[in-house]
Structures are given as structure tokens and as C-alpha cells.
Design a protein around this motif. Structure first.
Motif, short mmCIF file in Angstrom:
data_model
loop_
_atom_site.label_atom_id
_atom_site.label_comp_id
_atom_site.label_asym_id
_atom_site.label_seq_id
_atom_site.Cartn_x
_atom_site.Cartn_y
_atom_site.Cartn_z
N GLN A 34 0.97 -1.07 -0.16
CA GLN A 34 0.08 0.01 0.04
C GLN A 34 0.77 1.30 -0.02
OE1 GLN A 34 -1.87 -1.06 3.81
NE2 GLN A 34 -3.75 -1.19 2.68
N ARG A 35 0.56 2.33 -0.49
CA ARG A 35 1.12 3.67 -0.37
C ARG A 35 0.58 4.06 1.09
NH1 ARG A 35 -1.18 7.84 -4.18
NH2 ARG A 35 0.62 9.10 -3.49
N PHE A 36 1.56 4.87 1.56
CA PHE A 36 0.75 5.38 2.86
C PHE A 36 1.16 6.87 3.03
CE2 PHE A 36 4.75 6.34 5.16
CZ PHE A 36 5.79 5.77 4.24
N LEU B 130 -4.65 1.61 -9.47
CA LEU B 130 -5.20 2.97 -9.25
C LEU B 130 -4.28 4.11 -9.26
CD1 LEU B 130 -7.96 3.88 -7.60
CD2 LEU B 130 -6.68 3.88 -5.42
N ARG C 188 -4.08 4.94 -13.01
CA ARG C 188 -5.17 5.49 -13.43
C ARG C 188 -5.34 7.16 -13.15
NH1 ARG C 188 -10.22 3.64 -10.83
NH2 ARG C 188 -9.43 1.38 -10.89
N HIS C 189 -5.34 7.40 -12.02
CA HIS C 189 -5.13 8.74 -11.53
C HIS C 189 -3.99 9.68 -12.20
CE1 HIS C 189 -7.68 7.35 -7.73
NE2 HIS C 189 -8.58 7.95 -8.66
N PRO D 83 -5.91 11.76 -5.95
CA PRO D 83 -6.93 12.01 -4.82
C PRO D 83 -6.74 11.30 -3.72
CG PRO D 83 -7.81 10.73 -6.78
CD PRO D 83 -6.56 11.14 -7.22
N VAL D 84 -6.00 10.18 -3.62
CA VAL D 84 -5.64 9.67 -2.51
C VAL D 84 -4.73 10.13 -1.26
CG1 VAL D 84 -4.97 6.99 -1.40
CG2 VAL D 84 -5.99 7.33 -3.81
N PHE D 85 -3.85 10.66 -1.81
CA PHE D 85 -2.83 11.28 -1.00
C PHE D 85 -2.54 12.81 -1.25
CE2 PHE D 85 -2.02 6.96 0.03
CZ PHE D 85 -2.04 7.05 1.45
#
Lengths: 481, 481
Positions: free
Chosen positions: A302-304, A371, A374-375, A382-384
């Protein structure tokens, strides 16, 4: 060895001054200079053969802002309020508002004070966030001010200031500060270890017993003692008790003096140590911008964190939340341009292969990168919240994975930032928040100003010098004994 | 109010005993009983109108193992070494090996001691991990012993023991313990607050000044004082300084007495407080097994833990790593069977809709669930190691999302587990690790045995009682004054 000596048990003093400063790193030098400037008779004792301490080994960044001449010359807008807003946010939870307030209010004055001591700051910006610029440029981003989420909380401004010298600035900084101490004719006893504070029956600290050239000397300090003897990163047992995760770091930032003696002396006289579990932690490299186009992964694939943030934030989150078990993923494009002496441990043509070779949970790395890419193809995260200019899809094989796991020998560095609880004027406070009379502390012997948050590189030297100065001024006017 | 009183400043004592115990929760009761059993003349002072403390409000679980009669009757194998192995692992980093060693070695004896006091333990197992059984059954898993990664480190065995009563066990436990104190004719002064320790000039603690019915009483304690007055979860300022994340919890587990007075009294006499940032934290519900078939998500739509682990682990990781911002995702099948009074905040027919409605980063929840369901269809969770029997693909719409975010009013509960540093015999230790003579502490006034890790529910009462007993025995034979 670090218990107190009662005043009545000291038969005679070998030397008598107003102020004894223990330790001649940046905190001690700053305290000594200001105490002297305020008219006090000052004596500095230094454990090693010469001053400098961990400050001299450091990158030399000093966190200053609010509109310093360097910030202005480099075209950055900043203000006391803007700096305050940022530091309060980054220092949460538990931000020390009182300290942060004065620290920001006086930051420009603090800059000028350094220049008055002779420290040169080039009026220039270096556009790579890092431990320090690799050129002689001054100003760098050192706390992710221009990154999510901080860039939405305060107007981004770089605040890490380095003395004008190529590469690390700590050596030059301390050379100049020690020269300033010399110019002021402040006596320094080197090869001198603080062994016990001298305490009167009413609890007032009024001297220091030291070991010098094999002999014990009793130093009378009419107005008190400033403990500026570093932190405890070199003391494994203290780390095990207070900050066990810091025993994982492979590169302990400090000198042998950072063994907790200063903190323990303060505790012996009634001072309270706080936030002892905290540390500043950095990854092994000064991350160049292209590298931040890669992706950090934890052991679960995972990214964090947003990879474009200051790498000290990556270090803190990486050690405290992910136990120092990280990987950096790059593709052919980002790898070639970015890496500075780092070797990938795994290289593969597809994410599937890479994931299998490195032993990630099946599918985890692939899903994360699906993911992310794609972004990234839309130029966003948008996640981080990584900045668009640092985002590229990682789509050019081969893919490389750099093993940053501390358990596998990756070099993580760190030092302690907890220590004696002090007032804004460097008074050592007891458990109830009341000053221990005659006792002051600064630098990493004291808890850093930034509460339970992490204020980034340059914060430690800024804290050491700014609150060291305040301690010097306060002790010079202290009642004493 | 919490500074010391010098012995020479106390004109006369209103009462003289061997041992004064401050606080009548489980720690204080255990210390008092053992000190009395060892022949000491004991006096207990209790701040509120009756004993019980936070122990009486608790679920009443006591962490015991190594092969207790209940474990054996319920068919679980355990041993001292197995329990030790588990506790060392779960307590890392910074596990306190010396305390864990004696705690495990004496655990069966400790069980029998409770039975001797009259505490009934049904020889039965309750197959839902939780704060406590909802029946009168005794034994529960309370620390994820049967979950990854612990189930690969030690042989799983449940060790949470609850007195035989339906629902929470703390009330019955303390009723019986207070009866035991009464049977032993140990005098208890209620409505009595500890105000200052009496300390001789050589640092020996030899009494306690209390406020009782509006008047100050000076209590002479020939052998010393046991501080068993709770933690500091009710003191917001202390939490802000030492454990700011705990100020986020919406349900503070404690009584008004958990305001840090015990810890501060200990510090005033030279005791050192350690691990003050740590807490025990729990989600608002006793998670039933079916619920653990759901998936916890952080604000970035990522899983962060194996959902089948003990919910206290979810609470700690959730608060300290994810700032208490969690969601629980269930599908129609898991939702209907599992939820206990929890209402979903969002319900949708697809993950895409759910993700958009709840405001997750686009694609994040979908990617997480794609990976999770792909593995779940094979009955496995290679990412976090959830047990196969708790894994079902979440494929039955509608999908429900329970908002567990503390910022949105979800009820998280917690209390402090840092406190005075003590020896295995409950002696309060100073900064150098040396005992403060005559001063003992137990329960949440002392730092819990488990280092910087988290030993699960039942650990606090077990620590309070076991190390409280040791303190009681040690003070009864202490030199005193």
C-alpha cells in the motif's frame, strides 16, 4: 553519577561565575552569547575536546520565516501569522502554542542575530527539498510546506536556511558560532564532563560539579546552570525505555555526548522529561524531486503518504507507523533521472513479476499501481494529494524496487526530540509546570517546541538557537543564589 | 496541592500505621490485602464515597494464563512459556521482560488468589472476543491471540477471565474484593483525598497528608505509601501535554479520580513517569464474530488491519495511526447477522456508489474491495492474514458503511496506561531507575507492564492486581522510617 550534590556538601568551589553552560553545540553557544551580552559572567563546559556537538555534524538547516531577507530576495511571501498557522498544524497533536507563537514572532530578528554573529546566508533558493542544498544556496523546503495537506492550510513558503557553503552547513555554522563565543571572550573548559548539579536546600540550582582532566571541579553558578548537552539517541537503554522504535535506526545522529546525561541531570534536580518517545527520522537519502515521482509502498503493497512531501515526514510516518519497512517503486523513466547512488533490489518487466519477486501479498502492489496510474494519467492523486507536477504514470518498464527496509540494512537516521520540559524562557519545569529555580535547558536536552507533531528539518537547530538565546537572556536576569 | 510536605514541617500525625494505600480500586485493594496478610498495619484512603474506582466500572476482564483451571476445563492448552512468548511479542517494541517474566510465572497462583478472595470463575469459554462475555461465561480472547500475526508466534489461548456474572464483570469483582478488604478489617477512610506525600530529609516517603471532611489529616506511614489512585484520562491538560491523541476519545474510561493526582504525587517525591503517550483504546462496540467478516477502511479507502483481531488492537492502531477516522464496510449478509445496534451511514447497491456517497478518493474503496474479494473467494487474506473462517467475499448488495470516525461523534473509549515507572515489586523508581524509598505504586498510577506494545483487555486489571499484590508484600517488609 547524575545525582545532585547538596550545596552544604560542597566544601569549596574551584571557580565562581554567574552562569555555567553545559555543552557547546548550537544551544549552548546561543545561550552563552546572550547571557554574556546581558552582562553575565559565563563559563561553558564541553565534554569533548572542542565545541560543535551534533550541530556541527548536522545539515545545518535553521527553520526561520515570516519574511526573512532570504525569503524576500528569493521571491517568497511569508508572514508571522502564516508561519504560525503552518507550525501549529504540523505540530499537532499537542502543538505547544505558547512556544510556537514567540518562535514565529521573533523569527526575523533571529535571522538577523545569526548574521550579526557572522553567519552568511546567500539570498537564494534551492529547488530541491532536502536535508540541505548540495550547492551553497540557502533556502529549501524542509517540512513539506508546499505539499498536501499543508499547502491548503497555509501559504507555502520555504523556511530552511543554510549558511553559505556547499553541501552540509552545520560545520560552517558552528565554526562561526564558536568564533563568536571566542570573540566575546567567553571561557570554555573542554574535556569537561558535567557530573552533578549543585542544589541548595531550598531546591535552587547553584552550581555544577564537573570532571576535568581526571579531577573533580566544583563550579559555582550564582544565577544558575543551562543544560545544553544534547539528547539521548546514543543511549540504547534510555531509548529502549522511552523510545524503543528509535533503537531501530541504523544511523544515530549525534555525538557520544548524546547519551542523555543532560536530561538526567535535569531530572535529578526535579525537572520533568516529556514526549520522550518522539524522534526526528530521515530516510537515507536527500530525495531529489524526480525520485518523488516514484511510489512508496509498505510491506502490504500500500501507499501510505504523498511521496512529494518532505522526506522527514516519510521517515517519521515510515518508522512510527510502518516500523521502517518501506519500498520505493520507480519505472525506467523516473529511475534513470532520479536515483542518487541507490540500487534497486528488484527489477522486473511487469508489476506482477515485481510483486512476486519481492514477496508482496499477491495482487497488492498491482492493485495499488493500477489505481495510482489511473489517476496519474489524469495528473492527479486524490488518495494522498501529491502535487500534479510530481505525478507521472509509472508505465515504462522495467520497474525497479528499492528496498528501504531498516530491517534489511537500509540506513535510516534519527535522533531524539523529547527531553526536559521547559518554559518559553528555557526554565526547566517540574511535574507541576513550575520552574526548578536556577535550572535552564536548551537544544535536545529540552523537548522540542513542536509538541507531538514533527516540524521538519531545521526545527531542531532553530529551537536550539532561539530557545537557547531566550534561556541565556533569562538566566542572566535570574535571581539565582 | 501535589507538592511534598517535609517531615519536619508536620507538627503531629493524626494517625500512625505501617502502610497507607491511596485509592481503593483493584490495585489498592490487592496491595492492602497482601500488606495486611504479611502482617502490616494498613490504612486505605479513598477519594470517593466508596471503593471500586475505575475497576468497578470496567468489563472486569483479568488477563491470566499459563494453564489456569478455567483454561484447562475449557480445553485450552497454555503454559507459562507460551504466555510469555505471546506477551513479549505483543508488548513490543520495548517489552518489559522482567515484569512479563514474573507476571507469567505467577499467573496460575494469581488466579487461585482471586478465588480465595471469593471471586467465582465459571469453567467456561465464550466464543466471541470482546470486552467481556454477554453471558456469565468466563474465558474470552482479549488480545487477538488466535489472530495474525500472534497465532504464528505462540499457541493461541484465551486468557481474559471474567467473574461469573452476566455482562460486565467489574462491578461484581470489586464488590467481592471490597468484601475481602472488609473481612480483613482493613480500615478505609472514604471521602478522603491524598494531598501531599510526607518526605523525610533523606528522601524517604513516610506519610500522606489528606483532606477528609474538609479538614487536613496527617497520616504517618512507617513503612511507606502505595499510590493506587488511577491514571489521568480525566485530566485534559495532562493528556494534552503527554497523550494528546487521547483527548480525541469520546468516552473517557475512568472516574473523576483519574485526574493524574496519583502520578503527580509520585513525581513530586522524585518518581519518574514513563510511556505517558500511551493509552488503551476501544471501538464503541464489542465486536461479534460476524462483524469481523466486514472490512475496516481508513479515510483513504485502505484496509489497515486484520478485522478479526481483537477490537482493542483495532482501536489502538485506529487512533494512533489513523487518528480515529475509520469506517466499517459490510454487505447484506454480514450486516444482517452481525450488527449490534449500529446504524450504517451509507447504503448503496455498488461499491462505486458507496465510495462516491461517502466521499472516499475515487476508486480507492473499489480497488481495496476488488483485491479483498478476489482473495476472499479463495478463503484467504494474504494482505493482513485474517483467519479463513472469518473471511467471506462481500458480494451481496446492498453494501453498508458504518461511520466509526471519532470526529463524527462515534464513541471511542480509552484510558491512559503510562504512569510512574515501577520495579517488579511496585517500588516507584526515579529517573536513574533507583527506588524512591518508601514509595510504591500500582494500577494505572504506574506504567503498565507491557512496554510500548498493547497487551489487550484484561491486562490493566491483571497488572493492577498482580503488581498491586507485589507492592503490598514488598511494602510490608520495607525498611521504612
Amino acid at each position: 553519577m547524575t545525582s545532585i550534590r547538596r550545596l552544604r556538601e560542597v566544601p569549596r568551589f574551584d571557580r565562581e561565575v554567574d552562569v555555567v553552560v553545559m555543552g557547546l553545540g548550537l544551544a549552548g553557544a546561543s545561550a552563552a552569547l546572550e547571557a554574556k551580552a546581558a552582562g553575565a559572567d559565563v563559563l561553558v563546559v564541553e565534554r569533548s575536546g572542542a565545541g560543535g556537538g551534533a550541530s556541527a555534524l548536522s545539515g545545518g538547516l535553521i527553520y526561520m520565516g515570516g519574511g526573512t531577507p532570504v525569503q524576500k530576495a528569493a521571491g517568497f511571501e511569508d508572514s508571522e501569522e502564516n508561519m504560525f498557522k503552518f507550525l501549529m498544524a504540523v505540530s499537532s497533536p499537542g502543538a505547544d502554542e505558547e512556544k510556537i507563537r514567540v518562535f514565529c514572532a521573533d523569527s526575523i530578528e533571529h535571522f538577523h542575530w545569526f548574521e550579526k554573529q557572522g553567519v552568511p546566508f546567500k539570498r537564494s533558493f534551492y529547488d530541491e527539498p532536502g536535508l540541505e542544498s548540495r550547492t551553497d544556496d540557502c533556502l529549501v523546503y524542509t517540512s513539506g510546506e508546499d505539499c498536501a495537506p499543508w499547502n491548503t492550510i497555509a501559504t507555502p513558503a520555504p523556511r530552511g536556511h543554510k549558511a553559505q557553503v556547499v553541501q552540509k552547513g552545520g560545520g560552517l555554522l558552528m565554526k562561526i558560532m564558536l568564533e563568536a563565543v571566542g570573540r566575546e571572550s567567553i571561557p570554555v573548559l573542554t574535556d569537561t564532563r558535567g557530573e552533578a548539579l549543585v542544589v541548595a536546600d531550598d531546591g535552587v540550582v547553584c552550581g555544577l560539579v564537573v570532571k576535568h582532566a581526571g579531577a573533580e571541579l566544583a563550579l559555582r553558578a550564582r544565577r544558575g546552570v543551562v543544560l545544553a548537552a544534547g539528547g539521548f539517541i546514543m543511549n540504547e537503554a534510555m531509548c529502549a525505555l522511552h523510545a524503543p522504535v528509535l533503537n531501530r535506526v541504523t544511523d544515530r545522529n549525534g555525538t557520544p555526548g548524546d547519551d542523555g546525561t543532560g536530561i538526567r541531570l535535569g531530572q535529578s534536580a526535579g525537572g520533568t522529561a516529556i514526549r520522550m518517545h518522539l524522534g526526528e527520522v530521515a530516510l537515507p537519502y536527500t530525495i531529489p524531486n524526480p525520485l518523488s515521482k516514484g511510489v512508496y509502498l509498505n510491506t502490504r503493497g500500500q501507499r501510505f503518504i504523498n511521496e512529494d512531501t518532505y522526506h522527514g515526514h516519510v521517515g517519521i510516518a515510515g518508522l512510527y507507523k510502518e516500523a521502517g519497512e518501506l519500498f520505493l517503486l520507480l519505472d525506467d523513466a523516473t529511475f534513470r533521472r532520479g536515483l542518487v547512488g541507490l540500487q534497486p533490489s528488484w527489477v522486473a518487466e511487469t508489476f506482477e513479476e515485481l510483486e512476486a519477486e519481492a514477496g508482496f501479498p499477491p495482487g497488492s502492489l498491482v492493485e495499488t499501481m493500477t489505481l495510482y496510474n489511473r489517476h496519474a494519467a489524469q495528473g492527479r492523486d486524490p488518495v494522498f494529494g501529491k502535487r500534479p507536477e510530481r505525478i507521472v504514470p509509472l508505465v515504462n518498464p522495467p520497474y525497479a524496487l528499492v528496498d528501504c527496509r531498516v530491517s534489511q540494512g537500509a540506513i535510516w537516521s534519527g535522533f531524539t526530540i523529547g527531553g526536559l520540559r521547559t518554559s518559553v524562557d528555557g526554565e526547566v519545569l517540574d511535574y507541576a509546570g513550575d520552574p526548578v529555580p536556577g535550572l535552564f535547558a536548551a537544544g535536545r536536552t529540552a523537548a522540542i517546541f513542536s509538541g507531538h507533531g514533527y516540524a521538519g528539518s531545521g526545527a531542531s537547530l532553530a529551537d536550539a538557537s532561539y530557545f537557547g538565546r531566550r534561556a541565556g537572556r533569562a538566566i542572566a536576569r535570574a535571581g539565582g543564589r
